[in-house]
Write a protein that holds these residues in place. Structure first.
Motif, PDB file in Angstrom:
ATOM      1  N   ALA A 290       0.862  -1.176   0.000  1.00 47.33           N
ATOM      2  CA  ALA A 290       0.000   0.000   0.000  1.00 47.33           C
ATOM      3  C   ALA A 290       0.900   1.227   0.000  1.00 47.33           C
ATOM      4  CB  ALA A 290      -0.898   0.001   1.231  1.00 47.33           C
ATOM      5  N   VAL A 291       0.487   2.275  -0.662  1.00 42.72           N
ATOM      6  CA  VAL A 291       1.305   3.487  -0.769  1.00 42.72           C
ATOM      7  C   VAL A 291       1.738   3.971   0.607  1.00 42.72           C
ATOM      8  CG1 VAL A 291       1.321   5.895  -1.533  1.00 42.72           C
ATOM      9  CG2 VAL A 291       0.250   4.148  -2.952  1.00 42.72           C
ATOM     10  N   ARG A 292       0.857   3.921   1.574  1.00 39.99           N
ATOM     11  CA  ARG A 292       1.169   4.399   2.931  1.00 39.99           C
ATOM     12  C   ARG A 292       2.312   3.615   3.568  1.00 39.99           C
ATOM     13  NH1 ARG A 292      -3.329   1.362   3.287  1.00 39.99           N
ATOM     14  NH2 ARG A 292      -3.196  -0.463   4.633  1.00 39.99           N
ATOM     15  N   ASP A 293       2.591   2.409   3.077  1.00 37.90           N
ATOM     16  CA  ASP A 293       3.627   1.558   3.661  1.00 37.90           C
ATOM     17  C   ASP A 293       5.022   1.803   3.086  1.00 37.90           C
ATOM     18  OD1 ASP A 293       1.735   0.332   5.280  1.00 37.90           O
ATOM     19  OD2 ASP A 293       1.330  -1.248   3.814  1.00 37.90           O
ATOM     20  N   LEU A 294       5.143   2.689   2.111  1.00 36.26           N
ATOM     21  CA  LEU A 294       6.471   2.980   1.566  1.00 36.26           C
ATOM     22  C   LEU A 294       7.371   3.540   2.664  1.00 36.26           C
ATOM     23  CD1 LEU A 294       5.683   4.655  -1.863  1.00 36.26           C
ATOM     24  CD2 LEU A 294       6.824   2.468  -1.496  1.00 36.26           C
ATOM     25  N   PRO A 295       8.583   3.028   2.779  1.00 32.03           N
ATOM     26  CA  PRO A 295       9.506   3.540   3.799  1.00 32.03           C
ATOM     27  C   PRO A 295      10.139   4.860   3.344  1.00 32.03           C
ATOM     28  CG  PRO A 295      10.600   1.878   2.496  1.00 32.03           C
ATOM     29  CD  PRO A 295       9.164   1.937   2.008  1.00 32.03           C
ATOM     30  N   GLY A 296      10.859   5.475   4.240  1.00 34.34           N
ATOM     31  CA  GLY A 296      11.585   6.689   3.895  1.00 34.34           C
ATOM     32  C   GLY A 296      10.928   7.924   4.465  1.00 34.34           C
ATOM     33  N   ARG A 297      11.456   9.062   4.065  1.00 32.82           N
ATOM     34  CA  ARG A 297      11.016  10.326   4.631  1.00 32.82           C
ATOM     35  C   ARG A 297      10.022  11.087   3.771  1.00 32.82           C
ATOM     36  NH1 ARG A 297      16.451  13.267   6.165  1.00 32.82           N
ATOM     37  NH2 ARG A 297      16.581  13.135   3.915  1.00 32.82           N
ATOM     38  N   LEU A 298       9.490  10.483   2.737  1.00 35.50           N
ATOM     39  CA  LEU A 298       8.514  11.161   1.893  1.00 35.50           C
ATOM     40  C   LEU A 298       7.189  11.329   2.634  1.00 35.50           C
ATOM     41  CD1 LEU A 298       8.990   9.314  -1.519  1.00 35.50           C
ATOM     42  CD2 LEU A 298       9.931  11.520  -0.834  1.00 35.50           C
ATOM     43  N   ASP A 299       6.542  12.482   2.423  1.00 38.11           N
ATOM     44  CA  ASP A 299       5.204  12.653   2.991  1.00 38.11           C
ATOM     45  C   ASP A 299       4.210  11.888   2.111  1.00 38.11           C
ATOM     46  OD1 ASP A 299       4.757  14.246   0.732  1.00 38.11           O
ATOM     47  OD2 ASP A 299       4.915  16.120   1.845  1.00 38.11           O
ATOM     48  N   GLU A 300       2.963  11.819   2.552  1.00 37.59           N
ATOM     49  CA  GLU A 300       1.960  11.023   1.836  1.00 37.59           C
ATOM     50  C   GLU A 300       1.763  11.505   0.393  1.00 37.59           C
ATOM     51  OE1 GLU A 300       0.501   8.156   2.941  1.00 37.59           O
ATOM     52  OE2 GLU A 300       1.938   8.414   4.565  1.00 37.59           O
ATOM     53  N   ALA A 301       1.748  12.807   0.197  1.00 39.70           N
ATOM     54  CA  ALA A 301       1.565  13.344  -1.153  1.00 39.70           C
ATOM     55  C   ALA A 301       2.719  12.940  -2.065  1.00 39.70           C
ATOM     56  CB  ALA A 301       1.423  14.863  -1.108  1.00 39.70           C
ATOM     57  N   SER A 302       3.929  12.979  -1.542  1.00 40.77           N
ATOM     58  CA  SER A 302       5.106  12.605  -2.342  1.00 40.77           C
ATOM     59  C   SER A 302       5.111  11.113  -2.652  1.00 40.77           C
ATOM     60  CB  SER A 302       6.385  12.992  -1.604  1.00 40.77           C
ATOM     61  OG  SER A 302       6.442  14.391  -1.428  1.00 40.77           O
ATOM     62  N   LYS A 303       4.641  10.305  -1.725  1.00 44.50           N
ATOM     63  CA  LYS A 303       4.533   8.866  -1.977  1.00 44.50           C
ATOM     64  C   LYS A 303       3.567   8.605  -3.132  1.00 44.50           C
ATOM     65  CE  LYS A 303       5.570   7.369   2.736  1.00 44.50           C
ATOM     66  NZ  LYS A 303       5.073   6.663   3.916  1.00 44.50           N
ATOM     67  N   LEU A 304       2.452   9.322  -3.128  1.00 46.23           N
ATOM     68  CA  LEU A 304       1.483   9.162  -4.210  1.00 46.23           C
ATOM     69  C   LEU A 304       2.067   9.585  -5.548  1.00 46.23           C
ATOM     70  CD1 LEU A 304      -1.814  10.351  -2.527  1.00 46.23           C
ATOM     71  CD2 LEU A 304      -1.325   8.066  -3.407  1.00 46.23           C
ATOM     72  N   VAL A 305       2.797  10.684  -5.563  1.00 47.50           N
ATOM     73  CA  VAL A 305       3.431  11.152  -6.797  1.00 47.50           C
ATOM     74  C   VAL A 305       4.395  10.092  -7.320  1.00 47.50           C
ATOM     75  CG1 VAL A 305       5.056  12.840  -7.740  1.00 47.50           C
ATOM     76  CG2 VAL A 305       3.162  13.603  -6.307  1.00 47.50           C
ATOM     77  N   LEU A 306       5.207   9.523  -6.436  1.00 44.44           N
ATOM     78  CA  LEU A 306       6.166   8.498  -6.840  1.00 44.44           C
ATOM     79  C   LEU A 306       5.460   7.284  -7.429  1.00 44.44           C
ATOM     80  CD1 LEU A 306       9.016   7.293  -6.990  1.00 44.44           C
ATOM     81  CD2 LEU A 306       8.687   6.504  -4.617  1.00 44.44           C
ATOM     82  N   VAL A 307       4.452   6.781  -6.737  1.00 44.38           N
ATOM     83  CA  VAL A 307       3.752   5.578  -7.204  1.00 44.38           C
ATOM     84  C   VAL A 307       3.030   5.855  -8.514  1.00 44.38           C
ATOM     85  CG1 VAL A 307       1.857   3.987  -6.676  1.00 44.38           C
ATOM     86  CG2 VAL A 307       3.586   4.491  -4.951  1.00 44.38           C
ATOM     87  N   ARG A 308       2.397   7.001  -8.630  1.00 47.84           N
ATOM     88  CA  ARG A 308       1.717   7.329  -9.884  1.00 47.84           C
ATOM     89  C   ARG A 308       2.706   7.381 -11.043  1.00 47.84           C
ATOM     90  NH1 ARG A 308      -2.019  11.811  -7.039  1.00 47.84           N
ATOM     91  NH2 ARG A 308      -3.715  10.426  -6.443  1.00 47.84           N
ATOM     92  N   ARG A 309       3.875   7.920 -10.792  1.00 48.89           N
ATOM     93  CA  ARG A 309       4.906   7.990 -11.842  1.00 48.89           C
ATOM     94  C   ARG A 309       5.366   6.590 -12.241  1.00 48.89           C
ATOM     95  NH1 ARG A 309       7.405  11.961 -14.976  1.00 48.89           N
ATOM     96  NH2 ARG A 309       9.023  10.857 -16.079  1.00 48.89           N
ATOM     97  N   LEU A 310       5.562   5.721 -11.256  1.00 52.10           N
ATOM     98  CA  LEU A 310       5.993   4.356 -11.546  1.00 52.10           C
ATOM     99  C   LEU A 310       4.929   3.590 -12.330  1.00 52.10           C
ATOM    100  CD1 LEU A 310       7.740   3.478  -8.168  1.00 52.10           C
ATOM    101  CD2 LEU A 310       8.837   4.049 -10.342  1.00 52.10           C
TER     102      LEU A 310
END
Length: 70
Positions: free
Chosen positions: A19-39
């Protein structure tokens, strides 16, 4: 990709469905969504219709080169 996404990117491409919320690291939720959408847009991930956790069903993502869940 910038160095700040190395940890979540590695997790997304080498791990099981997540789940997007489970991505590790220091990204905030919005940045996690941007990363996953790009991938997903680049064809590296596909959206899974199977929930990651039965107790909290949400869309999951899995590596595009692995088994595809739609």
């Amino acid at each position: 990709f910038p160095a700040t996404v190395r940890e979540p990117l590695t997790f997304a491409l080498q791990g099981p469905a997540f789940a997007v919320r489970d991505l590790p690291g220091r990204l905030d939720e919005a940045s996690k969504l941007v990363l996953v959408r790009r991938l997903v847009k680049e064809g590296l991930l596909v959206r899974s219709t199977e929930p990651v956790r039965a107790s909290r069903p949400r869309p999951a993502y899995t590596e595009a080169t692995g088994s595809r869940h739609r």
